[in-house]
Enzyme design. Structure first.
Site, PDB file in Angstrom:
ATOM      1  N   LYS A 252      15.424  36.534 -41.574  1.00  9.37           N
ATOM      2  CA  LYS A 252      14.478  37.009 -39.715  1.00  9.37           C
ATOM      3  C   LYS A 252      14.401  37.537 -38.827  1.00  9.37           C
ATOM      4  O   LYS A 252      15.651  38.812 -39.002  1.00  9.37           O
ATOM      5  CB  LYS A 252      14.742  35.550 -38.733  1.00  9.37           C
ATOM      6  CG  LYS A 252      14.453  35.340 -37.745  1.00  9.37           C
ATOM      7  CD  LYS A 252      14.399  34.529 -36.433  1.00  9.37           C
ATOM      8  CE  LYS A 252      13.771  34.672 -35.711  1.00  9.37           C
ATOM      9  NZ  LYS A 252      13.672  33.395 -34.331  1.00  9.37           N
TER      10      LYS A 252
ATOM     11  N   LYS B  68      10.605  36.100 -41.716  1.00 13.02           N
ATOM     12  CA  LYS B  68       9.598  35.267 -40.706  1.00 13.02           C
ATOM     13  C   LYS B  68       9.589  36.562 -39.725  1.00 13.02           C
ATOM     14  O   LYS B  68      11.020  37.456 -39.752  1.00 13.02           O
ATOM     15  CB  LYS B  68      10.696  34.614 -40.017  1.00 13.02           C
ATOM     16  CG  LYS B  68       9.572  34.071 -38.955  1.00 13.02           C
ATOM     17  CD  LYS B  68      10.721  33.200 -37.441  1.00 13.02           C
ATOM     18  CE  LYS B  68       9.998  33.329 -36.069  1.00 13.02           C
ATOM     19  NZ  LYS B  68      11.283  32.695 -36.182  1.00 13.02           N
TER      20      LYS B  68
HETATM   21  C1  PBG Z   1      13.882  31.384 -31.889  1.00 13.07           C
HETATM   22  C2  PBG Z   1      13.532  31.500 -32.235  1.00 13.07           C
HETATM   23  C3  PBG Z   1      11.744  32.640 -32.525  1.00 13.07           C
HETATM   24  C4  PBG Z   1      10.437  32.152 -32.967  1.00 13.07           C
HETATM   25  C5  PBG Z   1      10.525  31.269 -33.836  1.00 13.07           C
HETATM   26  N1  PBG Z   1      12.074  30.408 -33.482  1.00 13.07           N
HETATM   27  C6  PBG Z   1      11.685  33.692 -31.449  1.00 13.07           C
HETATM   28  C7  PBG Z   1      12.937  34.998 -30.925  1.00 13.07           C
HETATM   29  O1  PBG Z   1      13.446  34.666 -32.013  1.00 13.07           O
HETATM   30  O2  PBG Z   1      12.705  35.277 -30.924  1.00 13.07           O
HETATM   31  C8  PBG Z   1       9.407  32.922 -32.822  1.00 13.07           C
HETATM   32  C9  PBG Z   1       8.269  31.602 -33.691  1.00 13.07           C
HETATM   33  C10 PBG Z   1       6.830  32.683 -33.232  1.00 13.07           C
HETATM   34  O3  PBG Z   1       7.062  33.869 -32.777  1.00 13.07           O
HETATM   35  O4  PBG Z   1       6.286  31.264 -33.559  1.00 13.07           O
HETATM   36  N2  PBG Z   1      15.372  31.127 -31.560  1.00 13.07           N
END
Ligand code: PBG
Length: 344
Positions: A214, A268
């Site tokens: 991520k 992601k």
């Molecule tokens: C939280 C999380 C995030 C997303 C999914 N889980 C945001 C972040 O890490 O700040 C983003 C998903 C999206 O942008 O659709 N940990």
């Protein structure tokens, strides 16, 4: 190396007759032939549909930066779950917009067995038991600072103390009926710790889908609006989420999460990171999912609204790209719409 090159040259020579004996356009000439030669297929079962839960009854709150997506109160979430099941979508991903007065420094609301998430999970499992429920594990929807973990006095997100809370959050979700625990926090060691806790508490069949690679991405803005953390967040998440410059490190993250017991892994954001999906798939032969995140969704919607492209075609092309790259499935806000397009 030379042997491999020779083998490759041999394969090429044996496979490809020279033009005009070979004309690659021949198989593309008709729709039936294109259908017959398609290497990948999209179907509703490829999609996981992210949904935002909010408090109240009969509430729908449109999210301005995610045009077409709303937060729903639990009754609305159940209605969406029915629609998803009827459209052939196998799984939902839930995210709470926690009430402001329930956010704290330590995100303790994540451990409340009656929090929004748990109420939504129970309601779905009650009314639509045959759809999967994936739940996000991270503290950002519950903290007053919008970070995914606990802060030390300098504002650094501490690892091990955060993992302890994430274990509690995971068990809380599993007890409410979650089918797949999806840690999105990027703390070190959390997958193993959560797996062990699930085994010890009678949740041997609860899966873990690790947000393994991520990235600290600029594409999460609309999501942060949706869960209400954007205005709260000071700074960024770069001391735990990955640097977009790195590919090799993603493979290390995936290897670690698999060694700790992840059933599947996620990359992601999605489209800008398809190279990572392909490398993970080649290296590990495990189920790989990608999250087409909120900013990607918004790009497509805005492009379509500006008549830069046909909306449905943009949606289906990007989703197919995930399959071609090697994904087992995609988390996408377009899930219901795409599933219906593919049906129809
Ligand atoms: C939280 C999380 C995030 C997303 C999914 N889980 C945001 C972040 O890490 O700040 C983003 C998903 C999206 O942008 O659709 N940990």
């Amino acid at each position: 190396m030379l042997d491999r090159l020779r083998a490759h040259a041999y394969t090429l020579a044996m496979t490809y007759a020279p033009y005009p004996a070979l004309r690659l356009r021949r198989t593309r000439a008709t729709a039936w032939s294109r259908a017959m030669h398609a290497e990948n297929r999209l179907s509703a079962s490829d999609f996981i549909w992210p949904l935002f839960v909010t408090d109240g009854e009969g509430v729908e709150q449109p999210i301005a930066t995610l045009p077409g997506v709303s937060r729903w109160s639990v009754d609305g979430i159940v209605a969406r779950a029915r629609e998803a099941r009827d459209a052939g979508i196998p799984c939902l991903a839930l995210f709470p917009n926690t009430q402001a007065d329930r956010r704290s420094d330590d995100g303790a609301e994540a451990l409340n067995p009656d929090n929004l998430m748990c109420r939504a999970i129970r309601a779905i499992k009650d009314a639509v038991p045959d759809i999967g429920v994936l739940t996000d594990v991270a503290l950002d929807p519950y903290t007053v600072h919008g970070q995914d973990g606990l802060l030390d006095p300098t504002g650094y997100v501490v690892n091990d103390a955060t993992v302890d809370v994430l274990i509690g959050q995971s068990l809380n979700q599993a007890a409410a009926g979650a089918d797949i625990i999806a840690p999105s926090d990027m703390m070190d060691g959390r997958v193993g710790a959560i797996r062990e806790a699930l085994e010890e508490t009678g949740h041997a069949n609860v899966q873990i889908m690790a947000y393994a690679a991520k990235y600290a991405s600029a594409f999460y803005g609309p999501f942060r609006d949706a869960v209400g953390s954007r205005g709260l967040l000071k700074g960024d998440k770069k001391n735990y989420q990955m640097d977009p410059a790195n590919g090799e490190e993603a493979l290390r993250e995936v290897a670690l999460d698999l060694a700790e017991g992840a059933d599947s892994v996620m990359v992601k954001p999605g489209l800008p990171y398809l190279d990572i999906v392909a490398r993970v798939r080649d290296r590990f032969s495990v189920p790989v999912f990608a999250y087409q995140v909120s900013g990607e969704y918004a790009m497509i919607e805005h492009a379509a609204a500006a008549e830069a492209g046909d909306r449905d075609a943009l949606i289906l092309e990007t989703l197919m790209a995930f399959k071609r790259a090697g994904c087992s499935g995609v988390l996408t806000y377009h899930a219901l719409h795409a599933a219906r397009l593919l049906e129809g």
